[in-house]
Each structure stands twice: as structure tokens, then as C-alpha cells.
Write a protein that holds these residues in place. Structure first.
Motif, PDB file in Angstrom:
ATOM      1  N   HIS A  24      45.541  41.391  37.016  1.00  0.00           N
ATOM      2  CA  HIS A  24      44.489  41.919  36.340  1.00  0.00           C
ATOM      3  C   HIS A  24      44.788  43.903  36.562  1.00  0.00           C
ATOM      4  N   ALA A  34      36.161  43.721  44.779  1.00  0.00           N
ATOM      5  CA  ALA A  34      35.752  43.357  43.479  1.00  0.00           C
ATOM      6  C   ALA A  34      34.968  41.634  43.596  1.00  0.00           C
ATOM      7  N   TRP A  35      35.748  41.489  44.142  1.00  0.00           N
ATOM      8  CA  TRP A  35      35.631  39.905  44.866  1.00  0.00           C
ATOM      9  C   TRP A  35      33.985  40.247  46.233  1.00  0.00           C
ATOM     10  N   ARG A  38      30.922  40.728  44.792  1.00  0.00           N
ATOM     11  CA  ARG A  38      29.742  39.818  43.841  1.00  0.00           C
ATOM     12  C   ARG A  38      29.581  39.282  45.098  1.00  0.00           C
ATOM     13  N   GLU A  62      35.033  47.711  38.005  1.00  0.00           N
ATOM     14  CA  GLU A  62      35.178  47.449  36.484  1.00  0.00           C
ATOM     15  C   GLU A  62      36.546  46.284  36.509  1.00  0.00           C
ATOM     16  N   LEU A  63      36.059  46.228  38.088  1.00  0.00           N
ATOM     17  CA  LEU A  63      37.707  44.101  37.462  1.00  0.00           C
ATOM     18  C   LEU A  63      36.251  42.980  36.936  1.00  0.00           C
ATOM     19  N   ARG A  64      36.992  42.411  36.143  1.00  0.00           N
ATOM     20  CA  ARG A  64      36.260  41.332  35.403  1.00  0.00           C
ATOM     21  C   ARG A  64      36.596  40.204  36.111  1.00  0.00           C
ATOM     22  N   LEU A  65      36.260  38.937  37.307  1.00  0.00           N
ATOM     23  CA  LEU A  65      37.592  38.719  37.357  1.00  0.00           C
ATOM     24  C   LEU A  65      36.505  37.172  37.330  1.00  0.00           C
ATOM     25  N   THR A  66      37.661  36.566  36.843  1.00  0.00           N
ATOM     26  CA  THR A  66      37.332  34.709  36.203  1.00  0.00           C
ATOM     27  C   THR A  66      36.748  34.032  37.071  1.00  0.00           C
ATOM     28  N   GLU A  67      35.991  33.169  36.429  1.00  0.00           N
ATOM     29  CA  GLU A  67      35.752  31.734  37.174  1.00  0.00           C
ATOM     30  C   GLU A  67      36.914  31.260  38.205  1.00  0.00           C
TER      31      GLU A  67
END
Length: 91
Positions: A24, A34-35, A38, A62-67
């Protein structure tokens, strides 16, 4: 709400955090934050001793962690039983 916990410096060197950070274009602490942000019933309070540290923490939002990313992190750092803290955390 979960209790506050301190992520250890050893956890920030975990291969999964390093791999996802590289994927990333982020730092391992940014991925960890980021984790954690959530997670349900958990309040993350990151250290922010300098303006640069604040900017780094903000970038974690802003990090978009995927599934897939989230699943890897969940496997690497499963919740502990009992007090509800993660294995990445002290205490």
C-alpha cells in the motif's frame, strides 16, 4: 468498548504488516492503525508527539485495506480470549 492497549515495537516488525505496508506504499504503523480503527468495540489512541507523527497517523485513515488484507491481519493477530486484547498488544 475495548480497553486501550499499546502495540509493541516487535509487532510492528511482523512480516504481514511489512508486506501490507509495501503493498500500500505505507508504513507498518499506518497499516496497524488503519486495521485497528476498523475494529469494533476498540478505541485506538495513537501516539502523536510531532506534527509529522500526526500527519502519518492521519494518512492511516486514507488506507483502503482490502478484505484479503483484513483477513491476513486477523489471522496474524487473532484476538486473545478473556480480556479481549490482541496478540500484537502488551498487557
Amino acid at each position: 468498548m475495548g480497553s486501550a492497549a499499546v502495540v509493541s515495537s516487535a509487532a510492528l516488525k511482523h512480516p504481514v504488516l511489512k508486506k501490507l505496508a509495501t503493498r500500500h506504499g505505507a508504513t507498518p504503523p499506518q497499516v496497524a492503525l488503519a486495521w485497528l480503527l476498523r475494529q469494533e468495540l476498540l478505541c485506538a489512541i495513537p501516539k502523536a508527539g510531532t506534527p509529522e507523527h500526526v500527519r502519518e497517523n492521519r494518512a492511516a485513515l486514507e488506507l483502503r485495506l482490502t478484505e484479503q488484507d483484513l483477513a491476513e491481519l486477523d489471522r496474524a493477530f487473532p484476538p486473545r480470549t478473556g480480556r479481549g486484547r490482541w496478540k500484537c498488544c502488551k498487557g
